[in-house]
Design a protein around this motif. Structure first.
Motif, PDB file in Angstrom:
ATOM      1  N   ARG A   1      14.020   2.566 -11.432  1.00 60.32           N
ATOM      2  CA  ARG A   1      14.056   2.571 -12.890  1.00 60.32           C
ATOM      3  C   ARG A   1      12.830   3.267 -13.447  1.00 60.32           C
ATOM      4  O   ARG A   1      11.708   2.923 -13.137  1.00 60.32           O
ATOM      5  CB  ARG A   1      14.109   1.138 -13.407  1.00 60.32           C
ATOM      6  CG  ARG A   1      15.431   0.482 -13.111  1.00 60.32           C
ATOM      7  CD  ARG A   1      15.312  -1.021 -13.162  1.00 60.32           C
ATOM      8  NE  ARG A   1      16.207  -1.604 -12.171  1.00 60.32           N
ATOM      9  CZ  ARG A   1      16.068  -2.810 -11.649  1.00 60.32           C
ATOM     10  NH1 ARG A   1      15.103  -3.597 -12.032  1.00 60.32           N
ATOM     11  NH2 ARG A   1      16.913  -3.237 -10.747  1.00 60.32           N
TER      12      ARG A   1
ATOM     13  N   MET B   1      26.435   6.001 -12.546  1.00 69.06           N
ATOM     14  CA  MET B   1      27.239   5.188 -11.619  1.00 69.06           C
ATOM     15  C   MET B   1      27.964   6.075 -10.610  1.00 69.06           C
ATOM     16  O   MET B   1      28.033   5.748  -9.423  1.00 69.06           O
ATOM     17  CB  MET B   1      28.214   4.311 -12.402  1.00 69.06           C
ATOM     18  CG  MET B   1      27.509   3.135 -13.061  1.00 69.06           C
ATOM     19  SD  MET B   1      28.645   1.926 -13.786  1.00 69.06           S
ATOM     20  CE  MET B   1      28.280   2.133 -15.519  1.00 69.06           C
TER      21      MET B   1
ATOM     22  N   GLU C   1      25.435   7.027  -8.111  1.00 76.87           N
ATOM     23  CA  GLU C   1      25.165   5.938  -7.172  1.00 76.87           C
ATOM     24  C   GLU C   1      26.292   5.815  -6.156  1.00 76.87           C
ATOM     25  O   GLU C   1      26.064   5.592  -4.967  1.00 76.87           O
ATOM     26  CB  GLU C   1      25.024   4.610  -7.926  1.00 76.87           C
ATOM     27  CG  GLU C   1      23.678   4.405  -8.537  1.00 76.87           C
ATOM     28  CD  GLU C   1      22.578   4.330  -7.493  1.00 76.87           C
ATOM     29  OE1 GLU C   1      21.857   5.344  -7.350  1.00 76.87           O
ATOM     30  OE2 GLU C   1      22.434   3.293  -6.828  1.00 76.87           O
TER      31      GLU C   1
ATOM     32  N   ALA D   1      17.688  -3.145  -5.138  1.00 70.26           N
ATOM     33  CA  ALA D   1      18.860  -3.287  -4.275  1.00 70.26           C
ATOM     34  C   ALA D   1      20.115  -2.675  -4.899  1.00 70.26           C
ATOM     35  O   ALA D   1      20.926  -2.068  -4.208  1.00 70.26           O
ATOM     36  CB  ALA D   1      19.098  -4.763  -3.960  1.00 70.26           C
ATOM     37  N   PHE D   2      20.274  -2.848  -6.209  1.00 72.92           N
ATOM     38  CA  PHE D   2      21.545  -2.485  -6.836  1.00 72.92           C
ATOM     39  C   PHE D   2      21.324  -1.602  -8.060  1.00 72.92           C
ATOM     40  O   PHE D   2      20.255  -1.616  -8.661  1.00 72.92           O
ATOM     41  CB  PHE D   2      22.302  -3.746  -7.254  1.00 72.92           C
ATOM     42  CG  PHE D   2      22.471  -4.739  -6.137  1.00 72.92           C
ATOM     43  CD1 PHE D   2      23.067  -4.364  -4.939  1.00 72.92           C
ATOM     44  CD2 PHE D   2      22.008  -6.039  -6.268  1.00 72.92           C
ATOM     45  CE1 PHE D   2      23.218  -5.262  -3.906  1.00 72.92           C
ATOM     46  CE2 PHE D   2      22.148  -6.953  -5.229  1.00 72.92           C
ATOM     47  CZ  PHE D   2      22.755  -6.564  -4.041  1.00 72.92           C
ATOM     48  N   TYR D   3      22.349  -0.922  -8.441  1.00 71.22           N
ATOM     49  CA  TYR D   3      22.282  -0.104  -9.645  1.00 71.22           C
ATOM     50  C   TYR D   3      22.053  -0.991 -10.869  1.00 71.22           C
ATOM     51  O   TYR D   3      22.769  -1.974 -11.071  1.00 71.22           O
ATOM     52  CB  TYR D   3      23.579   0.698  -9.813  1.00 71.22           C
ATOM     53  CG  TYR D   3      23.597   1.459 -11.118  1.00 71.22           C
ATOM     54  CD1 TYR D   3      22.673   2.477 -11.346  1.00 71.22           C
ATOM     55  CD2 TYR D   3      24.501   1.145 -12.125  1.00 71.22           C
ATOM     56  CE1 TYR D   3      22.655   3.164 -12.546  1.00 71.22           C
ATOM     57  CE2 TYR D   3      24.498   1.839 -13.332  1.00 71.22           C
ATOM     58  CZ  TYR D   3      23.568   2.841 -13.532  1.00 71.22           C
ATOM     59  OH  TYR D   3      23.545   3.516 -14.722  1.00 71.22           O
TER      60      TYR D   3
END
Lengths: 519, 519
Positions: free
Chosen positions: A14, A409, A412, A451-453
């Motif tokens: 981020r 997204m 990703e 770990a995650f979007y």
């Protein structure tokens, strides 16, 4: 949680588009850093090799038997000399002539920006998303729908610069209609250079404008004419006038751009049932015929000039004639368009579209269906990536932000799945064991930060929290985000000498009256 | 336009779910006829064969070294006898034992409905979409969010029957909480038989309930016990208690269902970062270990019993712990889940999910990302196909309609592209020629009625018309559609003797007190 910093540096996630914290004083908009996207999976094929050949041959039949109108005499003369049959404005092509000409088009090339970090690889497995382009109107949820204007134009450029997922300017994100048409290209392209450092587009609306565009791209990069010819730094969309017509401003665009080794993207706009046959296959035959004719002409102008195969086939609502986008037909046309472009080994351009009137569920599902088609179908240069609404009649500020989330997204999704032994996590499963939970596991603590979007728009709060927050919908979050992005926007650095030369060129051309408006 | 009737009969498209015109007196909801969907393209693979094997072997390592808790002594005894190592509740499996047991699971089978036209093929290239299942709440835009109740339950069943794209009931579309838990399954499954003629699900909540479910499925079809054993007519979801636990009600479900040759779908709910490792690969290892253990147990109960590999791996928001759905991680987990299921030659179950609180852009994009993953990933049985909102906490009437439109679009996307000579349209292009339009072409007139997908929800009107209509958003159109669908709904025919037997069974079981509620 001593590993946080290490993990963060291992895979930075981020960050704001501007400086830390942002001028707004709030946390920066959570977005992913700039990155180059590569498709790691084979593109989808929905027609067989034989069916693809039947489309190819039908297109060649169209070009040889029906032909295409070229309205510029100079272009017809060139084509005649190269072996085409010319009858009035109509030009008919022997299939072998088309095949021979398009063979020299490069399969990949670099699209240069004034900031080399924003150079875009075009073709192969690379995929890059641009802004919306060319709507005559803009809208936001506060100010509503309005005629495109210079302030909105500049604000969209700032968003294009701010959001890392935007690779290039597809054109004017909205038409600045309050700037006189004679000098609009000068003002607009100066801003493209000054407010962003990403590569951009100039419209093929007559010789003067496209020449000015090329010169502004050159000055912006601070390079010589020779270097510009070696390094494509500008692109132009060549829309055929479907069915089967290439008009004078577009042909002049090809002459100017291809002769200077700049990027031409030939895009028929073949709406099945309106400007093209009522079948997807028929519309693709027409798209392909027109694209091949345009591409062949670029290679006649300059062998090896960078060119892109543009697909823009969709359908109309046969009850009303309204164009439809993000439909199953659009998805199929996009995927077969990619198959065709790869058959010719030419980069493929497609678009993120929708027909919705507002940033509602329809806008989202039509866009994601578009993204599905173009991602699986192997699109390389994605026009209208962010901000397109209402079939391209409106550039929406909220849709721009929503689309940036969607593009991130997709990006990703395209990242490879980590399957190292540590990622497989057997030891973490052993540590936690049956009936436990992973919130406090070492494996979790070492990885949780990135770990995650982390989405820009999605609201994952539970119902109670969401109600307490006033039941915000996605567009409301997007509304807040674009305002913050504008507040946090930072103008990219530029060499003062380049800026001076650019301003001098623009002012000189303005004082000369700009470009004729009777094109 | 004399060809219209012929074309319509050649490829029937728009029809209502009920009788012509519908009870509402309006035009029926424009929907596609019932059809069986087949995936004609190879499923997507995002991990290599080697990576897939590494997930497979990690799962086997989990089962052999860590093991899984089986809380039902009877199940442990069976597993011990078959060669597993039992230590308290913990059961450890030799990899060869797992491989040998799962080998007998059938790769395809038919899921029988009381109306044979609604039989569903499960596995291979077939794909079928069910309703949402099990939310404790329902909502519509007029009445808002409320606790699940019997009236909403029945209304969702009517919508499930009305919409042709819905292949089966995934469970209770909403939990009818106002029906006492002891008799809820009796009332709810009676309605499933009477209000629909599609195949359905019974919950594994103890021996009595699942036995009642099997009996109701048998009575509904009007068949013998023997025929029921030959023809799977009911399915149950077996959720593992992740991580690594199979509890007593679920194990009893497997014992009852598999021994009668009914369909068991083993679905771990492995949220990465919460009940599973914080990596997608790790969550898949755990999903796969749990699924394999459950599937192996079905085959121990009865060799060849129909079983489905259920994938339900997503991630949580690591800041709040909130579950996330329709994310890039969800897409990847779905696609690898499909790769794993195909490796074992077992049908694959997955879901159409979202985390949104309302039917906004987020609900739509999360759902289409889910559909993208599950369509490309080769899902066979799609749970929660229509109506799921708020991470499964809410069954939404508007979302149900919206999802039906999305499912239909996915179905259209899956249809082969017509590439006949007529579809290629060279003669139409010749007829129209450069600069013309295709609205009046013979080719268009012959095909326009059914040329393109006609959406249920999408609003393609231009801005002026849309403003005049009051600026409706997608959910408002969906709101009108579900009301019309309920008004037009027709109860499917049933043999009076079957109905009588069903009612007698339900009343008898109710008079016996139903099922215990202390499971």
């Amino acid at each position: 949680m001593t590993n946080t910093d290490v993990e963060t540096s291992r895979r930075p996630r981020r960050e704001g588009g501007g400086r830390r914290g942002g001028a707004s004083g709030r946390n920066p908009v959570p977005q992913l850093p700039r990155r180059k996207l590569k498709r790691l999976f084979p593109p989808m094929q929905i027609v067989s090799a034989d069916e693809l050949e039947s489309i190819h041959h039908a297109s060649l039949k169209v070009l040889s038997e029906i032909g295409m109108d070229f309205t510029l005499p100079e272009a017809r003369d060139m084509l005649k000399k190269a072996g085409a049959t010319v009858d009035g404005e109509r030009v008919r092509f022997d299939p072998a002539m088309i095949e021979e000409l398009i063979a020299s088009a490069p399969s990949e090339f670099t699209f240069h920006a004034r900031n080399p970090e924003n150079d875009q690889q075009i073709g192969g497995d690379a995929i890059t998303f641009g802004t919306v382009a060319s709507p005559p109107n803009s809208s936001d949820m506060d100010g509503g729908r309005r005629t495109g204007n210079y302030q909105d134009y500049r604000n969209f450029l700032k968003l294009a610069q701010y959001f890392n997922c935007i690779g290039f300017l597809s054109g004017y994100p909205v038409e600045p209609i309050d700037v006189h048409a004679s000098i609009r290209h000068l003002e607009a392209l100066r801003d493209a250079v000054l407010l962003t450092d990403k590569p951009f587009h100039a419209y093929s609306l007559g010789t003067e404008r496209i020449r000015d565009g090329i010169e502004i791209a050159r000055i912006g990069r601070g390079i010589s004419h020779e270097q510009l010819e070696r390094e494509p730094s500008l692109f132009t969309i060549i829309n055929t006038n479907s069915p089967l017509k290439l008009d004078t401003p577009m042909l002049r665009g090809i002459l100017e751009m291809s002769s200077r080794n700049q990027i031409v993207c030939v895009t028929p706009f073949t709406l099945a049932g309106a400007m093209a046959p009522v079948t997807v296959a028929g519309a693709l035959v027409e798209q392909n015929a027109e694209a091949l004719a345009g591409i062949a002409f670029t290679q006649l102008v300059r062998k090896g000039a960078p060119v892109i195969y543009g697909g823009f086939t969709s359908n109309v609502d046969m009850k009303s004639g309204a164009p439809a986008f993000g439909t199953p037909e659009y998805m199929k046309a996009t995927i077969v368009g990619g198959q065709l472009a790869r058959r010719y080994k030419i980069p493929f351009r497609t678009s993120n579209t929708c027909a919705a009137n507002t940033v509602d569920a329809q806008a989202a599902y039509e866009s994601v269906f578009s993204l599905w088609g173009l991602t699986m179908g192997g699109g390389n240069l994605i026009m209208h990536g962010a901000g397109w609404l209402e079939g391209g009649l409106v550039a929406s500020f909220e849709k721009f932000v929503l689309d940036c989330d969607l593009i991130q997204m997709v990006g990703e999704f395209m990242q490879p799945l980590e399957t190292t032994e540590d990622a497989l996590g057997v030891e973490a499963i052993r540590e936690v064991g049956p009936g436990g939970h992973f919130f406090g596991a070492q494996h979790t603590l070492a990885r949780y930060t990135n770990a995650f979007y982390a989405p820009i728009v999605s609201d994952w709060r539970n119902n109670q929290q969401w109600l307490a927050a006033g039941k915000p919908e996605a567009w409301q979050k997007a509304n807040a985000v674009w305002k913050q992005a504008l507040a946090d926007y930072q103008e990219p650095a530029i060499d003062p000498a380049v800026k001076e030369e650019l301003n001098a060129f623009v002012e000189k051309r303005k004082s000369e009256g700009g470009a004729p408006t009777d094109f």
